[in-house]
Scaffold this motif. Structure first.
Motif, PDB file in Angstrom:
ATOM      1  N   THR A  45      31.124  31.365   2.363  1.00  0.00           N
ATOM      2  CA  THR A  45      32.487  31.200   2.354  1.00  0.00           C
ATOM      3  C   THR A  45      33.565  31.099   3.534  1.00  0.00           C
ATOM      4  N   ARG A  46      33.503  32.034   4.531  1.00  0.00           N
ATOM      5  CA  ARG A  46      34.041  33.024   5.302  1.00  0.00           C
ATOM      6  C   ARG A  46      33.341  31.441   6.462  1.00  0.00           C
ATOM      7  N   ASP A  47      32.016  31.141   6.466  1.00  0.00           N
ATOM      8  CA  ASP A  47      31.460  30.410   7.529  1.00  0.00           C
ATOM      9  C   ASP A  47      32.400  29.278   7.623  1.00  0.00           C
ATOM     10  N   LEU A  48      32.079  28.600   6.472  1.00  0.00           N
ATOM     11  CA  LEU A  48      33.008  27.170   5.556  1.00  0.00           C
ATOM     12  C   LEU A  48      34.172  27.395   6.427  1.00  0.00           C
ATOM     13  N   ALA A  49      34.991  28.167   6.253  1.00  0.00           N
ATOM     14  CA  ALA A  49      36.547  28.192   6.380  1.00  0.00           C
ATOM     15  C   ALA A  49      36.992  28.082   8.307  1.00  0.00           C
ATOM     16  N   ASP A  50      35.664  28.969   8.621  1.00  0.00           N
ATOM     17  CA  ASP A  50      35.846  28.997  10.361  1.00  0.00           C
ATOM     18  C   ASP A  50      35.792  27.654  10.816  1.00  0.00           C
ATOM     19  N   ARG A  51      34.817  27.818  10.310  1.00  0.00           N
ATOM     20  CA  ARG A  51      34.288  25.637  11.312  1.00  0.00           C
ATOM     21  C   ARG A  51      34.694  24.900  10.611  1.00  0.00           C
ATOM     22  N   VAL A  52      35.416  24.680   9.330  1.00  0.00           N
ATOM     23  CA  VAL A  52      36.772  23.522   9.228  1.00  0.00           C
ATOM     24  C   VAL A  52      38.048  23.291   9.695  1.00  0.00           C
ATOM     25  N   SER A  53      38.837  24.926   9.650  1.00  0.00           N
ATOM     26  CA  SER A  53      39.334  25.231  10.270  1.00  0.00           C
ATOM     27  C   SER A  53      38.690  24.912  12.158  1.00  0.00           C
ATOM     28  N   ALA A  54      38.413  24.941  12.186  1.00  0.00           N
ATOM     29  CA  ALA A  54      37.994  24.747  14.300  1.00  0.00           C
ATOM     30  C   ALA A  54      37.794  23.480  14.258  1.00  0.00           C
ATOM     31  N   GLU A  55      37.440  22.460  13.763  1.00  0.00           N
ATOM     32  CA  GLU A  55      36.654  21.429  13.695  1.00  0.00           C
ATOM     33  C   GLU A  55      38.206  20.475  12.994  1.00  0.00           C
ATOM     34  N   HIS A  56      39.213  21.205  12.248  1.00  0.00           N
ATOM     35  CA  HIS A  56      39.814  19.660  11.738  1.00  0.00           C
ATOM     36  C   HIS A  56      41.030  20.690  11.341  1.00  0.00           C
ATOM     37  N   PRO A  57      42.018  20.833  12.715  1.00  0.00           N
ATOM     38  CA  PRO A  57      42.962  21.618  12.711  1.00  0.00           C
ATOM     39  C   PRO A  57      44.143  21.646  12.123  1.00  0.00           C
ATOM     40  N   VAL A  58      44.104  20.288  11.275  1.00  0.00           N
ATOM     41  CA  VAL A  58      45.284  20.194   9.949  1.00  0.00           C
ATOM     42  C   VAL A  58      44.190  19.058   9.247  1.00  0.00           C
ATOM     43  N   ILE A  59      44.799  20.543   7.687  1.00  0.00           N
ATOM     44  CA  ILE A  59      44.030  19.765   6.484  1.00  0.00           C
ATOM     45  C   ILE A  59      45.045  19.486   6.050  1.00  0.00           C
ATOM     46  N   ASP A  60      45.270  17.772   4.849  1.00  0.00           N
ATOM     47  CA  ASP A  60      45.711  18.100   3.961  1.00  0.00           C
ATOM     48  C   ASP A  60      45.259  18.592   2.605  1.00  0.00           C
ATOM     49  N   ALA A  61      44.820  18.222   2.251  1.00  0.00           N
ATOM     50  CA  ALA A  61      44.471  18.475   1.099  1.00  0.00           C
ATOM     51  C   ALA A  61      42.875  19.374   0.810  1.00  0.00           C
ATOM     52  N   LEU A  62      43.429  20.113  -0.182  1.00  0.00           N
ATOM     53  CA  LEU A  62      42.270  21.368  -0.449  1.00  0.00           C
ATOM     54  C   LEU A  62      41.471  21.544  -2.160  1.00  0.00           C
ATOM     55  N   VAL A  63      40.431  20.433  -1.992  1.00  0.00           N
ATOM     56  CA  VAL A  63      40.390  20.286  -3.738  1.00  0.00           C
ATOM     57  C   VAL A  63      39.296  21.380  -4.066  1.00  0.00           C
ATOM     58  N   LEU A  64      39.311  22.560  -5.032  1.00  0.00           N
ATOM     59  CA  LEU A  64      38.987  23.350  -5.459  1.00  0.00           C
ATOM     60  C   LEU A  64      37.341  23.591  -6.312  1.00  0.00           C
ATOM     61  N   GLY A  65      36.233  22.416  -5.669  1.00  0.00           N
ATOM     62  CA  GLY A  65      36.389  21.990  -7.618  1.00  0.00           C
ATOM     63  C   GLY A  65      34.013  22.595  -7.668  1.00  0.00           C
ATOM     64  N   ALA A  66      33.904  23.655  -6.685  1.00  0.00           N
ATOM     65  CA  ALA A  66      32.384  23.422  -6.925  1.00  0.00           C
ATOM     66  C   ALA A  66      32.286  25.377  -7.915  1.00  0.00           C
ATOM     67  N   PHE A  67      32.220  25.037  -8.669  1.00  0.00           N
ATOM     68  CA  PHE A  67      31.446  24.879 -10.165  1.00  0.00           C
ATOM     69  C   PHE A  67      30.486  25.824 -10.832  1.00  0.00           C
ATOM     70  N   ARG A  68      29.623  26.735 -11.276  1.00  0.00           N
ATOM     71  CA  ARG A  68      27.780  27.146 -11.888  1.00  0.00           C
ATOM     72  C   ARG A  68      28.082  27.202 -13.511  1.00  0.00           C
ATOM     73  N   TYR A  69      27.605  26.528 -14.338  1.00  0.00           N
ATOM     74  CA  TYR A  69      27.337  27.337 -15.963  1.00  0.00           C
ATOM     75  C   TYR A  69      26.866  28.500 -15.271  1.00  0.00           C
ATOM     76  N   GLN A  70      26.658  29.720 -15.678  1.00  0.00           N
ATOM     77  CA  GLN A  70      26.216  30.353 -15.640  1.00  0.00           C
ATOM     78  C   GLN A  70      25.506  31.311 -16.949  1.00  0.00           C
ATOM     79  N   PRO A  71      24.510  30.910 -17.778  1.00  0.00           N
ATOM     80  CA  PRO A  71      23.724  31.167 -19.207  1.00  0.00           C
ATOM     81  C   PRO A  71      24.257  32.871 -19.581  1.00  0.00           C
ATOM     82  N   ARG A  72      23.610  33.366 -18.302  1.00  0.00           N
ATOM     83  CA  ARG A  72      23.187  34.773 -18.408  1.00  0.00           C
ATOM     84  C   ARG A  72      24.319  35.669 -17.042  1.00  0.00           C
ATOM     85  N   ARG A  73      24.152  36.710 -17.489  1.00  0.00           N
ATOM     86  CA  ARG A  73      24.853  37.598 -15.676  1.00  0.00           C
ATOM     87  C   ARG A  73      24.215  37.947 -15.123  1.00  0.00           C
TER      88      ARG A  73
END
Length: 252
Positions: A45-73
Protein backbone atom coordinates in the motif's frame (compact mmCIF):
# COMPACT_ATOMS: atom_id res chain seq x y z
CA UNK A 1 -9.93 19.61 -18.13
CA UNK A 2 -9.09 15.96 -17.52
CA UNK A 3 -9.02 14.91 -13.89
CA UNK A 4 -7.09 12.13 -12.17
CA UNK A 5 -9.19 9.46 -10.47
CA UNK A 6 -7.61 6.67 -8.40
CA UNK A 7 -9.86 3.67 -7.81
CA UNK A 8 -8.87 0.69 -5.66
CA UNK A 9 -10.83 -2.43 -6.45
CA UNK A 10 -10.97 -0.84 -9.89
CA UNK A 11 -10.82 -4.01 -11.99
CA UNK A 12 -14.14 -5.58 -10.98
CA UNK A 13 -17.62 -4.70 -9.78
CA UNK A 14 -18.44 -1.09 -8.95
CA UNK A 15 -14.80 -0.05 -9.21
CA UNK A 16 -14.54 -1.36 -12.76
CA UNK A 17 -17.80 0.33 -13.75
CA UNK A 18 -16.61 3.63 -12.28
CA UNK A 19 -13.26 3.31 -14.04
CA UNK A 20 -14.99 2.73 -17.37
CA UNK A 21 -17.29 5.71 -16.77
CA UNK A 22 -14.43 8.14 -16.19
CA UNK A 23 -12.20 6.65 -18.85
CA UNK A 24 -14.95 7.19 -21.41
CA UNK A 25 -15.20 10.80 -20.26
CA UNK A 26 -11.51 11.32 -20.97
CA UNK A 27 -10.25 11.49 -17.39
CA UNK A 28 -7.02 9.86 -16.23
CA UNK A 29 -8.06 6.72 -14.39
CA UNK A 30 -5.74 4.68 -12.18
CA UNK A 31 -7.62 1.43 -11.61
CA UNK A 32 -5.87 -0.74 -9.03
CA UNK A 33 -6.68 -4.44 -8.81
CA UNK A 34 -5.23 -7.33 -6.84
CA UNK A 35 -2.82 -8.08 -9.68
CA UNK A 36 -1.35 -4.57 -9.34
CA UNK A 37 -0.98 -4.55 -5.54
CA UNK A 38 -2.02 -6.61 -2.57
CA UNK A 39 -3.59 -3.86 -0.50
CA UNK A 40 -3.90 -6.09 2.55
CA UNK A 41 -0.13 -5.51 2.72
CA UNK A 42 0.86 -2.20 4.26
CA UNK A 43 4.20 -2.37 2.48
CA UNK A 44 2.53 -2.69 -0.91
CA UNK A 45 0.00 0.00 0.00
CA UNK A 46 2.83 2.40 0.86
CA UNK A 47 4.61 1.52 -2.38
CA UNK A 48 1.45 2.20 -4.38
CA UNK A 49 0.93 5.56 -2.65
CA UNK A 50 4.55 6.55 -3.29
CA UNK A 51 4.36 5.64 -6.98
CA UNK A 52 1.02 7.36 -7.53
CA UNK A 53 2.01 10.57 -5.76
CA UNK A 54 5.29 10.70 -7.71
CA UNK A 55 3.59 10.22 -11.05
CA UNK A 56 0.45 12.22 -10.28
CA UNK A 57 1.15 15.21 -7.99
CA UNK A 58 -2.53 16.18 -8.24
CA UNK A 59 -5.30 13.67 -7.56
CA UNK A 60 -8.91 14.80 -7.88
CA UNK A 61 -10.64 11.76 -6.41
CA UNK A 62 -9.69 8.68 -4.43
CA UNK A 63 -12.24 5.86 -4.45
CA UNK A 64 -11.57 3.23 -1.78
CA UNK A 65 -13.25 0.10 -3.03
CA UNK A 66 -10.83 -2.82 -2.58
CA UNK A 67 -12.49 -5.50 -0.46
CA UNK A 68 -12.41 -9.26 -0.02
CA UNK A 69 -14.88 -11.35 1.97
CA UNK A 70 -13.05 -13.68 4.35
CA UNK A 71 -15.17 -16.69 5.48
CA UNK A 72 -12.50 -17.60 8.04
CA UNK A 73 -9.88 -15.66 9.96
CA UNK A 74 -6.66 -15.16 8.00
CA UNK A 75 -3.58 -13.21 9.03
CA UNK A 76 -1.46 -11.29 6.55
CA UNK A 77 2.31 -11.73 6.39
CA UNK A 78 2.58 -8.57 8.51
CA UNK A 79 0.50 -10.15 11.28
CA UNK A 80 -2.86 -8.42 10.80
CA UNK A 81 -6.31 -9.96 10.45
CA UNK A 82 -6.94 -9.77 6.71
CA UNK A 83 -10.29 -7.93 6.72
CA UNK A 84 -8.97 -5.31 9.12
CA UNK A 85 -5.79 -4.91 7.06
CA UNK A 86 -7.62 -4.40 3.76
CA UNK A 87 -10.82 -2.68 4.91
CA UNK A 88 -9.34 -0.40 7.59
CA UNK A 89 -5.54 -0.08 7.65
CA UNK A 90 -4.96 0.07 3.89
CA UNK A 91 -7.78 2.56 3.28
CA UNK A 92 -6.56 4.82 6.08
CA UNK A 93 -2.97 4.61 4.86
CA UNK A 94 -3.87 5.49 1.27
CA UNK A 95 -6.01 8.43 2.34
CA UNK A 96 -3.34 9.98 4.57
CA UNK A 97 -0.45 9.16 2.22
CA UNK A 98 -2.16 10.84 -0.74
CA UNK A 99 -3.52 13.82 1.20
CA UNK A 100 -1.02 16.29 -0.28
CA UNK A 101 -1.84 15.23 -3.85
CA UNK A 102 -5.56 15.42 -3.10
CA UNK A 103 -5.36 18.82 -1.44
CA UNK A 104 -3.74 20.26 -4.56
CA UNK A 105 -6.86 19.52 -6.64
CA UNK A 106 -9.66 21.99 -7.25
CA UNK A 107 -12.44 20.05 -5.50
CA UNK A 108 -10.86 16.89 -4.11
CA UNK A 109 -12.90 14.05 -2.64
CA UNK A 110 -12.41 10.65 -1.07
CA UNK A 111 -15.24 8.15 -1.55
CA UNK A 112 -15.06 5.21 0.84
CA UNK A 113 -17.30 2.41 -0.44
CA UNK A 114 -18.34 0.82 2.82
CA UNK A 115 -21.22 -0.25 4.99
CA UNK A 116 -23.03 2.39 7.01
CA UNK A 117 -24.77 0.13 9.53
CA UNK A 118 -24.54 -0.05 13.33
CA UNK A 119 -21.19 -1.79 13.62
CA UNK A 120 -18.91 -1.40 16.62
CA UNK A 121 -15.21 -1.30 17.37
CA UNK A 122 -13.91 -4.22 19.42
CA UNK A 123 -11.47 -2.10 21.38
CA UNK A 124 -10.13 -5.00 23.43
CA UNK A 125 -9.40 -7.10 20.33
CA UNK A 126 -9.32 -5.18 17.05
CA UNK A 127 -7.87 -8.22 15.28
CA UNK A 128 -10.75 -10.47 16.41
CA UNK A 129 -8.33 -13.12 17.59
CA UNK A 130 -10.87 -14.85 19.86
CA UNK A 131 -14.25 -14.14 18.24
CA UNK A 132 -13.85 -13.88 14.51
CA UNK A 133 -16.98 -13.95 12.38
CA UNK A 134 -17.04 -12.60 8.81
CA UNK A 135 -19.95 -10.26 9.49
CA UNK A 136 -18.36 -9.05 12.74
CA UNK A 137 -15.17 -8.15 10.86
CA UNK A 138 -17.13 -6.39 8.11
CA UNK A 139 -19.30 -4.41 10.51
CA UNK A 140 -16.27 -3.34 12.55
CA UNK A 141 -14.59 -2.22 9.32
CA UNK A 142 -17.62 -0.16 8.36
CA UNK A 143 -17.69 1.50 11.77
CA UNK A 144 -13.96 2.17 11.52
CA UNK A 145 -14.54 3.85 8.15
CA UNK A 146 -16.93 6.34 9.73
CA UNK A 147 -14.60 7.12 12.63
CA UNK A 148 -11.49 7.45 10.48
CA UNK A 149 -13.42 9.62 8.04
CA UNK A 150 -14.29 11.89 10.94
CA UNK A 151 -10.64 11.95 12.02
CA UNK A 152 -9.33 12.67 8.51
CA UNK A 153 -7.47 15.97 8.75
CA UNK A 154 -7.94 18.10 5.65
CA UNK A 155 -9.58 21.46 5.20
CA UNK A 156 -9.96 20.90 1.44
CA UNK A 157 -10.61 17.25 0.72
CA UNK A 158 -14.14 16.05 1.36
CA UNK A 159 -14.66 12.55 2.78
CA UNK A 160 -17.74 10.59 1.67
CA UNK A 161 -18.93 7.29 3.12
CA UNK A 162 -21.01 5.50 0.51
CA UNK A 163 -23.00 2.29 0.98
CA UNK A 164 -24.17 0.96 -2.41
CA UNK A 165 -26.13 -1.83 -0.61
CA UNK A 166 -26.55 -5.06 -2.66
CA UNK A 167 -24.64 -4.85 -5.93
CA UNK A 168 -23.66 -7.70 -8.25
CA UNK A 169 -19.91 -7.81 -7.58
CA UNK A 170 -19.11 -11.54 -7.40
CA UNK A 171 -19.87 -11.90 -3.70
CA UNK A 172 -20.54 -15.64 -4.19
CA UNK A 173 -16.95 -16.52 -5.10
CA UNK A 174 -15.42 -16.97 -1.59
CA UNK A 175 -18.16 -19.37 -0.48
CA UNK A 176 -18.20 -23.14 -0.79
CA UNK A 177 -21.10 -25.05 -2.23
CA UNK A 178 -24.00 -25.12 -1.57
CA UNK A 179 -23.79 -21.61 -0.10
CA UNK A 180 -22.01 -20.32 -3.21
CA UNK A 181 -24.94 -21.34 -5.39
CA UNK A 182 -27.48 -19.76 -3.04
CA UNK A 183 -25.60 -16.45 -2.88
CA UNK A 184 -25.10 -16.45 -6.64
CA UNK A 185 -28.82 -17.05 -7.25
CA UNK A 186 -29.78 -14.31 -4.79
CA UNK A 187 -27.38 -11.92 -6.49
CA UNK A 188 -28.88 -12.68 -9.90
CA UNK A 189 -32.39 -12.06 -8.59
CA UNK A 190 -31.94 -9.08 -6.28
CA UNK A 191 -28.56 -7.38 -6.75
CA UNK A 192 -28.27 -4.09 -8.58
CA UNK A 193 -26.01 -4.24 -11.67
CA UNK A 194 -22.70 -2.47 -11.03
CA UNK A 195 -23.28 -0.01 -13.88
CA UNK A 196 -26.53 1.17 -12.25
CA UNK A 197 -24.69 1.94 -9.01
CA UNK A 198 -22.32 4.35 -10.78
CA UNK A 199 -24.43 7.53 -11.38
CA UNK A 200 -25.01 8.53 -7.71
CA UNK A 201 -21.36 7.83 -6.85
CA UNK A 202 -20.12 9.76 -9.88
CA UNK A 203 -22.38 12.67 -8.91
CA UNK A 204 -20.60 12.92 -5.54
CA UNK A 205 -17.19 12.76 -7.23
CA UNK A 206 -18.13 15.42 -9.77
CA UNK A 207 -19.78 17.71 -7.21
CA UNK A 208 -18.46 16.90 -3.71
CA UNK A 209 -20.61 17.86 -0.71
CA UNK A 210 -19.87 21.08 1.13
CA UNK A 211 -19.48 19.28 4.47
CA UNK A 212 -16.15 17.69 5.37
CA UNK A 213 -17.74 14.30 6.16
CA UNK A 214 -20.98 12.93 4.74
CA UNK A 215 -22.61 9.52 4.37
CA UNK A 216 -24.97 8.07 1.79
CA UNK A 217 -26.89 4.84 1.42
CA UNK A 218 -27.74 4.01 -2.18
CA UNK A 219 -27.61 7.68 -3.14
CA UNK A 220 -29.62 9.02 -0.19
CA UNK A 221 -27.91 11.08 2.53
CA UNK A 222 -27.90 9.58 6.01
CA UNK A 223 -26.67 10.82 9.37
CA UNK A 224 -23.02 10.25 10.25
CA UNK A 225 -22.60 8.82 13.74
CA UNK A 226 -18.97 9.44 14.68
CA UNK A 227 -18.04 10.43 18.21
CA UNK A 228 -14.94 12.70 18.09
CA UNK A 229 -13.34 10.96 21.06
CA UNK A 230 -13.76 7.52 19.50
CA UNK A 231 -12.53 8.85 16.18
CA UNK A 232 -9.34 10.21 17.72
CA UNK A 233 -8.77 7.04 19.73
CA UNK A 234 -9.09 4.80 16.69
CA UNK A 235 -6.98 7.06 14.50
CA UNK A 236 -4.17 6.97 17.04
CA UNK A 237 -4.37 3.17 17.26
CA UNK A 238 -4.42 2.73 13.49
CA UNK A 239 -1.52 5.13 13.06
CA UNK A 240 0.49 3.12 15.59
CA UNK A 241 -0.42 -0.19 13.95
CA UNK A 242 0.44 1.04 10.47
CA UNK A 243 3.82 2.22 11.73
CA UNK A 244 4.60 -1.03 13.56
CA UNK A 245 3.54 -4.15 11.59
CA UNK A 246 2.41 -7.00 13.78
CA UNK A 247 0.97 -4.76 16.53
CA UNK A 248 -1.40 -6.85 18.65
CA UNK A 249 -4.23 -4.34 18.30
CA UNK A 250 -5.38 -4.39 21.93
CA UNK A 251 -6.44 -1.32 23.81
CA UNK A 252 -7.42 -0.89 27.40
Amino acid sequence: MARTILITGGTHGIGRALARHYDERGDRVIAVGSRDADLSSLAQTRDLADRVSAEHPVIDALVLGAFRYQPRRIETEEGFEATFALYVLSRWLLAVSLRTSLDRAGRPVIVNLCGTGPGRIHWDDLQLTTRYRPLTAIMQGARAGALLGAAYASERTRYVLYNPVFVATGLHRPFRQPVRGIVRAASALFAQPAAEAVPPIAALIDDPPAERLTAYKKGKPIKVDADPGEAQRLEELVRSMAGHPGHAGRAG
